[in-house]
Scaffold this active site. Structure first.
Site, PDB file in Angstrom:
ATOM      1  N   GLN A 101       0.835  -1.201  -0.034  1.00  0.00           N
ATOM      2  CA  GLN A 101      -0.143  -0.140   0.088  1.00  0.00           C
ATOM      3  C   GLN A 101       0.853   1.261   0.051  1.00  0.00           C
ATOM      4  O   GLN A 101       1.675   1.485   0.732  1.00  0.00           O
ATOM      5  CB  GLN A 101      -1.011  -0.021   1.294  1.00  0.00           C
ATOM      6  CG  GLN A 101      -1.928   0.967   1.251  1.00  0.00           C
ATOM      7  CD  GLN A 101      -2.782   1.205   2.417  1.00  0.00           C
ATOM      8  OE1 GLN A 101      -2.199   1.642   3.603  1.00  0.00           O
ATOM      9  NE2 GLN A 101      -3.974   0.720   2.388  1.00  0.00           N
ATOM     10  N   TYR A 171      -6.265  10.617   4.813  1.00  0.00           N
ATOM     11  CA  TYR A 171      -5.081  10.829   4.411  1.00  0.00           C
ATOM     12  C   TYR A 171      -5.361  11.651   3.077  1.00  0.00           C
ATOM     13  O   TYR A 171      -6.363  11.880   2.771  1.00  0.00           O
ATOM     14  CB  TYR A 171      -4.273   9.502   4.146  1.00  0.00           C
ATOM     15  CG  TYR A 171      -3.744   8.860   5.369  1.00  0.00           C
ATOM     16  CD1 TYR A 171      -2.871   9.424   6.173  1.00  0.00           C
ATOM     17  CD2 TYR A 171      -4.337   7.538   5.639  1.00  0.00           C
ATOM     18  CE1 TYR A 171      -2.523   8.759   7.400  1.00  0.00           C
ATOM     19  CE2 TYR A 171      -3.770   6.978   6.885  1.00  0.00           C
ATOM     20  CZ  TYR A 171      -2.931   7.756   7.769  1.00  0.00           C
ATOM     21  OH  TYR A 171      -2.617   7.059   9.105  1.00  0.00           O
ATOM     22  N   ARG A 219      -7.840   1.499  -1.903  1.00  0.00           N
ATOM     23  CA  ARG A 219      -8.572   1.564  -0.347  1.00  0.00           C
ATOM     24  C   ARG A 219      -9.373   2.766  -0.468  1.00  0.00           C
ATOM     25  O   ARG A 219      -8.848   3.999  -0.529  1.00  0.00           O
ATOM     26  CB  ARG A 219      -7.639   1.224   0.644  1.00  0.00           C
ATOM     27  CG  ARG A 219      -8.495   1.015   1.824  1.00  0.00           C
ATOM     28  CD  ARG A 219      -7.573   0.499   3.059  1.00  0.00           C
ATOM     29  NE  ARG A 219      -8.306  -0.408   3.745  1.00  0.00           N
ATOM     30  CZ  ARG A 219      -7.880  -1.068   4.978  1.00  0.00           C
ATOM     31  NH1 ARG A 219      -7.056  -0.299   5.583  1.00  0.00           N
ATOM     32  NH2 ARG A 219      -8.828  -1.862   5.596  1.00  0.00           N
TER      33      ARG A 219
END
Length: 330
Positions: A101, A171, A219
């Protein structure tokens, strides 16, 4: 045969069951973000036996100003590729596929961590730290696209089976998607398609360097659970755009509330989100969130709430969880 033990083909990725280990930050890297012995030992322990068909390695920063915290893994330098290769080999040697990721923290980091004022789509204080970030210029946005592209290239060079773009948990990409944090008036703000523009630019840039056959996961922080924030209808639109852009698997989680869902503690508490997204896409969808029993995972798959089940905190606490879960279902 239990549904959790069914195989799944997603693009070029062949998974031997429906159980995955989702990304969980360990804060075990070297000071420069390199892979340490502690990181290798951790993934050796968690992947032993190959009970997970897929292990998604914790979020790793794509550029220095995107570092979220101390001792976070780094994919921002070519000299770190050898260490990343060792990590992929550890996971592969135990029989699981490995995806890494990649992430940019945006305003979710602090000046203490990165040595400068954090950046974001707009100068809106982040709910986690209350600090007001600096608004990104268009040139800086272009540089971030390049950073994600370079990071994905390094992930492929290191021998991973795919790469996951992080747009959840408050984020940077999540900040662009959410109207709560994105107040821009240019082509990166306003309408949902503008708020998704950076995601689509990054996906295109990544595919240009890794090729169409390299699995690409995303994601997605799918709901803000707050008035004026991301709704599930927004995420259905986003999911369709991501599928068209070439995403292989969608990994569904929370937005600014992180990996938690308000008012729900049931196993698979993000299942209303994954179920809604599954209705509008044909690519596989991952469900994580409070799943601690194999029977609960089996029930969620049987009800077609998701295609893959991620079990994180239960495995964090007990490295033998996956082994016992599979034995229970056989």
């Amino acid at each position: 045969m239990a549904h959790l033990l069914d195989t799944l083909q997603a693009g070029a990725l062949t998974l031997h069951n429906r159980l995955i280990m989702p990304p969980m930050a360990t804060a075990k890297s070297e000071a420069d973000g390199g892979v340490s012995k502690a990181v290798l030992d951790y993934y050796q322990e968690k992947s032993k036996g190959g009970c997970f068909s897929l292990i998604i390695v914790e979020h790793s920063f794509v550029s220095p100003e995107g570092k979220a915290s101390k001792n976070q893994l780094c994919v921002a330098n070519d000299h770190l590729v050898e260490g990343l290769r060792s990590l992929a080999q550890v996971i592969h040697s135990n029989g699981s596929k490995a995806v890494m990721q990649i992430n940019h923290a945006g305003s979710a980091t602090t000046q203490e961590v990165i040595g400068e004022i954090p950046v974001a789509p707009s100068p809106v204080p982040h709910p986690w730290n209350g600090n007001t970030p600096k608004e990104l210029s268009k040139q800086e946005i272009t540089n971030i696209v390049q950073a994600f592209q370079d990071a994905a290239r390094r992930v492929k060079e290191a021998g991973f089976d795919g790469v996951e773009i992080h747009s959840a948990h408050g984020y940077l990409l999540n900040q662009f998607f959410s109207p709560l944090s994105n107040k821009r008036t240019d082509e990166y703000g306003g309408t949902i398609h503008n708020r998704l523009r950076l995601h689509l630019q990054i996906i295109a840039a990544v595919k240009a360097v890794v090729g169409n056959d390299f699995p690409l996961l995303l994601r997605l922080g799918s709901c803000d659970y707050k008035e004026g924030g991301i709704t599930i209808e927004d995420s259905q639109i986003a999911a369709k755009e991501f599928e068209k852009a070439g995403i292989t698997i969608l990994d569904i989680s929370g937005s600014f509330l992180g990996y938690k869902s308000p008012g729900s503690s049931e196993q698979g508490y993000f299942s209303p989100l994954t179920e809604a997204i599954k209705k509008v896409v044909s690519i596989p969808v991952i469900l994580t969130g409070g799943i601690t029993e194999p029977q609960a995972a089996e029930k969620l798959l049987l009800a077609e709430k998701a295609d893959l089940i991620g079990v994180g905190r239960a495995v964090l606490q007990d490295s033998q969880w996956a082994k016992r879960a599979i034995e229970t279902l056989r």
